[in-house]
Design an enzyme around this catalytic site. Sequence first.
Site: not given
Length: 151
Positions: A52-53
Site C-alpha cells: 500500500h502502495f
Amino acid sequence: MTKKYAMTATEVMEVIPNRYPIMFIDYVDEISENKIVATKNVTINEEVFNGHFPGNPTFPGVLILESLAQAGSILILKKEEFQGKMAYIGGIDKAKFRQKVTPGDVMKLEFEITKFRGKVGTADAAAYVDGKKVTTCQFTFIVDEAAEQTN
C-alpha cells in the site's frame, strides 16, 4: 525524575490487547477523564507498506481510524469501572480524510468522549500530522466483557 509520557508502549499493552502488527500506539502524551492524546510514529517498516502502495507508501485511512480507536480504548479501559473489559467499535460516522499519511509522519491522535451512558458512548476523534488535521470522525463505542483467551 519527570516522566516523559503519560503512558509508555509497555503500559499501553497492559490496558489494550492489541499487539504487533496491529498495535498502533507508541505512547500516550496526555490522558484525562474524557480525553486522550496519543502518538503513532509511522515508519517505512510497517508491514502494510509492502503493498500500500509500492513506490508511493501511504498509511491506509482505515488504519488511521484503527489508531484513533486504540487511543479511545486506552481512555475507556483506564476508567476504574471498565478495567479488565474490552472496548469495541459500534460505529464510525462522518469520517473525513484530508491528506495522506506517509512514512516519517508522526500522528497525534485525539479522542474525546462526548456522551457515555451505561456501556455505550460516543466520541469525537481527530488525527494530526505537523499540527494539521489529517482525519476526523465520530465513534460509537461499546464496552463489554473481555473474551476468554485461548492459546
